[in-house]
Design a protein around this motif. Structure first.
Motif, mmCIF file in Angstrom:
data_model
loop_
_atom_site.group_PDB
_atom_site.id
_atom_site.type_symbol
_atom_site.label_atom_id
_atom_site.label_comp_id
_atom_site.label_asym_id
_atom_site.label_seq_id
_atom_site.Cartn_x
_atom_site.Cartn_y
_atom_site.Cartn_z
ATOM 1 N N ILE A 77 10.569 -3.720 14.554
ATOM 2 C CA ILE A 77 10.594 -5.110 13.991
ATOM 3 C C ILE A 77 11.649 -5.155 12.753
ATOM 4 O O ILE A 77 11.493 -6.127 12.157
ATOM 5 N N GLY A 78 12.344 -4.276 12.332
ATOM 6 C CA GLY A 78 13.153 -4.231 11.313
ATOM 7 C C GLY A 78 12.734 -3.392 9.975
ATOM 8 O O GLY A 78 11.484 -3.246 9.648
ATOM 9 N N ARG A 79 13.643 -3.203 8.993
ATOM 10 C CA ARG A 79 13.364 -2.493 7.827
ATOM 11 C C ARG A 79 12.644 -3.458 6.646
ATOM 12 O O ARG A 79 11.851 -2.889 5.903
ATOM 13 N N LYS A 80 13.505 -4.645 6.468
ATOM 14 C CA LYS A 80 13.459 -5.186 5.317
ATOM 15 C C LYS A 80 11.770 -5.579 4.872
ATOM 16 O O LYS A 80 11.336 -5.572 3.937
ATOM 17 N N GLY A 81 11.076 -6.245 5.887
ATOM 18 C CA GLY A 81 9.830 -6.731 5.834
ATOM 19 C C GLY A 81 9.028 -5.535 5.682
ATOM 20 O O GLY A 81 7.822 -5.810 4.806
ATOM 21 N N LEU A 82 8.974 -4.359 6.319
ATOM 22 C CA LEU A 82 8.151 -3.303 5.885
ATOM 23 C C LEU A 82 8.614 -2.669 4.518
ATOM 24 O O LEU A 82 7.370 -2.391 3.946
ATOM 25 N N LEU A 83 9.546 -2.964 4.040
ATOM 26 C CA LEU A 83 9.987 -2.183 2.683
ATOM 27 C C LEU A 83 9.485 -3.106 1.753
ATOM 28 O O LEU A 83 8.705 -2.566 0.982
ATOM 29 N N LEU A 84 9.425 -4.562 1.887
ATOM 30 C CA LEU A 84 8.847 -5.372 0.983
ATOM 31 C C LEU A 84 7.174 -5.346 0.908
ATOM 32 O O LEU A 84 6.510 -5.348 -0.263
ATOM 33 N N ALA A 85 6.537 -5.130 2.141
ATOM 34 C CA ALA A 85 5.221 -4.883 2.302
ATOM 35 C C ALA A 85 4.655 -3.724 1.611
ATOM 36 O O ALA A 85 3.636 -3.568 0.808
ATOM 37 N N GLY A 86 5.652 -2.766 1.703
ATOM 38 C CA GLY A 86 5.262 -1.227 0.994
ATOM 39 C C GLY A 86 5.213 -1.504 -0.423
ATOM 40 O O GLY A 86 4.240 -0.986 -1.020
ATOM 41 N N ILE A 87 6.386 -1.957 -0.963
ATOM 42 C CA ILE A 87 6.235 -2.152 -2.571
ATOM 43 C C ILE A 87 5.284 -2.867 -2.834
ATOM 44 O O ILE A 87 4.553 -2.440 -3.914
ATOM 45 N N THR A 88 4.832 -4.047 -2.449
ATOM 46 C CA THR A 88 3.954 -4.913 -2.685
ATOM 47 C C THR A 88 2.522 -4.058 -2.768
ATOM 48 O O THR A 88 1.536 -4.156 -3.706
ATOM 49 N N ILE A 89 2.257 -3.298 -1.525
ATOM 50 C CA ILE A 89 1.010 -2.452 -1.454
ATOM 51 C C ILE A 89 0.892 -1.673 -2.583
ATOM 52 O O ILE A 89 -0.047 -1.214 -3.338
ATOM 53 N N SER A 90 2.053 -0.996 -2.810
ATOM 54 C CA SER A 90 2.225 0.268 -3.815
ATOM 55 C C SER A 90 2.111 -0.225 -5.319
ATOM 56 O O SER A 90 1.226 0.399 -6.130
ATOM 57 N N MET A 91 2.333 -1.720 -5.669
ATOM 58 C CA MET A 91 2.053 -2.254 -6.903
ATOM 59 C C MET A 91 0.694 -2.356 -7.110
ATOM 60 O O MET A 91 -0.097 -2.356 -8.003
ATOM 61 N N LEU A 92 0.169 -3.020 -5.996
ATOM 62 C CA LEU A 92 -1.336 -3.173 -6.067
ATOM 63 C C LEU A 92 -2.265 -2.174 -6.299
ATOM 64 O O LEU A 92 -3.287 -1.899 -7.123
ATOM 65 N N GLY A 93 -1.895 -0.958 -5.784
ATOM 66 C CA GLY A 93 -2.589 0.143 -5.887
ATOM 67 C C GLY A 93 -2.410 0.779 -7.288
ATOM 68 O O GLY A 93 -3.286 1.106 -7.637
#
Length: 406
Positions: A77-93
């Motif tokens: 599905i590509g890199r960008k969307g996963l990276l943005l989602a990962g960063i957001t989840i890490s910030m919430l944690g």
């Protein structure tokens, strides 16, 4: 880069490099910066420092688990969307960690933060996607160098943050840095799909392909063994410098700062060698330096009393070897399956994580002299890696060797 590139393209490449370095920083920041805050965390949650250590273990497990999914998924599905989602989840944690007053909830939020941080494994895949040839190799050298520097500087930064902002300081700074990286990823990464395509139900199928390739595994094991030498020293360094030599936390941080400087020197040497010798010879040169550092470590431990000098001298040599061997071995491994760069990066990162964790744990549990144990470990690991490298080249010269190995 080609001479005719536009200024916009050059700016985009520079932005991508700064993004990759920021991803490297965020990958090590949540672990090492928190170490000086263990006593404060134990007091806050009415627990013990040993209990707080569990948060580090769970964090590592969370990263290892999430990257196994993120890598192959990014190939589909590509890199960008996963990276943005990962960063957001890490910030919430991280936000949850700062707000909770319950120890169990703190562990839960640390796992959530780790699941998001698993997205930083895409840095290797992005290098494979965005750069080519010598530029790609130089960038991998830069990232290995940066990783060592960031890990070495982290305890000193953690001591400062604990003194000024308390244990929440490391999480607050992580949130701020992650926010910056999130914005950079939005601006400097294109929303493109990688070459590999396939159904989501088959995203784990490429693992069978890459992990069944002997040369792929061998190159990643070489990189993992080189990393394990560095990581083992970082893990047991508090036992040597603070427990045995009775140095203060500040003095210990300064010693690791000097050690981080060795990564800069090693990275410079690796860059110069990259212009003069092949990646295969870079691997051999780096592993021979690690072997030499192990021999020197054993000699110093046998003939001199334990001191910062007798530990740092061989470690500086080992660091130079690590920064020369690891990028070359990683580039060789990643070049074997460019169409599955995400899967390759995740598989290799997991190999490195397992080797580094197990080897460092065995060394730290050794009842013998830690300095001697380090020396023997360097000799064994570098020797095994040299044998693996020799077997790769033997297969490449055989009549039935595939072109990708050569």
């Amino acid at each position: 880069m080609a001479e005719g590139q536009s200024a916009a393209t050059v700016k985009q490449r520079r932005g991508a490099v700064s993004l990759l370095l920021a991803m490297v920083l965020l990958g090590v920041f949540p672990l090492d910066v928190l170490l000086p805050s263990f006593p404060a965390l134990a007091e806050h949650f009415r627990s013990t420092p040993a209990d707080i250590t569990l948060s580090i273990s769970l964090f590592a497990v969370g990263i290892a688990g999430s990257q196994l999914l993120i890598g192959p998924l990014s190939d589909v599905i590509g890199r960008k969307g996963l990276l943005l989602a990962g960063i957001t989840i890490s910030m919430l944690g991280a936000v949850g960690c700062t707000l909770t007053t319950d120890y169990v909830h703190f562990l839960l939020f640390r796992v959530i933060q780790a699941l998001g941080c698993g997205g930083f494994v895409l840095s290797q895949a992005l290098i494979q996607d965005l750069f080519e040839g010598e530029e790609r190799d130089r960038l991998r050298i830069l990232m290995v160098t940066a990783t060592g520097v960031f890990i070495s500087v982290s305890p000193l930064a953690g001591t400062f943050l604990q003194a000024t902002l308390g244990w929440q300081g490391s999480f607050v700074v992580f949130i701020a840095l992650a926010g910056i990286v999130l914005l950079k990823a939005c601006f400097f990464l294109e929303n493109t799909r990688p070459a590999a395509t396939g159904a989501l139900s088959n995203i784990f199928q490429p693992y069978r392909r890459v992990l069944c390739d002997v040369d792929f595994l061998s190159y990643w094991l070489i990189s993992a063994f080189a990393f394990a030498c560095h990581f083992s020293f970082i893990v047991i360094s508090p036992l040597i410098f603070m427990d045995q030599l009775q140095l203060s936390a500040y003095d210990f941080s300064l010693i690791l700062l000097v050690y981080g400087g060795a990564y800069i020197v090693g990275g410079t040497v690796a860059t110069l060698l990259g212009k003069r010798i092949s990646p295969g010879h870079q691997v051999i040169s780096g592993l021979c330096l690690i072997l030499l550092s192990g021999l020197i470590m054993l000699y110093l431990s046998s003939h001199f009393t334990l001191s910062p000098f007798t530990v740092l001298v061989p470690m500086l040599i080992c660091t130079a070897g690590t920064t020369i061997a690891r990028p070359a071995a990683t580039s060789k491994a990643m070049s074997l399956f460019p169409e599955n760069a995400g899967t390759s990066a995740s598989a290799g990162s997991t190999v490195i994580f397992i080797c580094g964790g197990l080897i460092s744990a065995l060394i730290s549990l050794s009842p013998a002299n830690l300095q001697s144990t380090l020396g023997y470990s360097f000799i064994i690991l570098s020797s095994v890696a040299l044998v693996l490298n020799s077997r790769i080249h033997s297969r490449a010269k055989s009549p039935g060797a595939s072109p990708s190995v050569e």
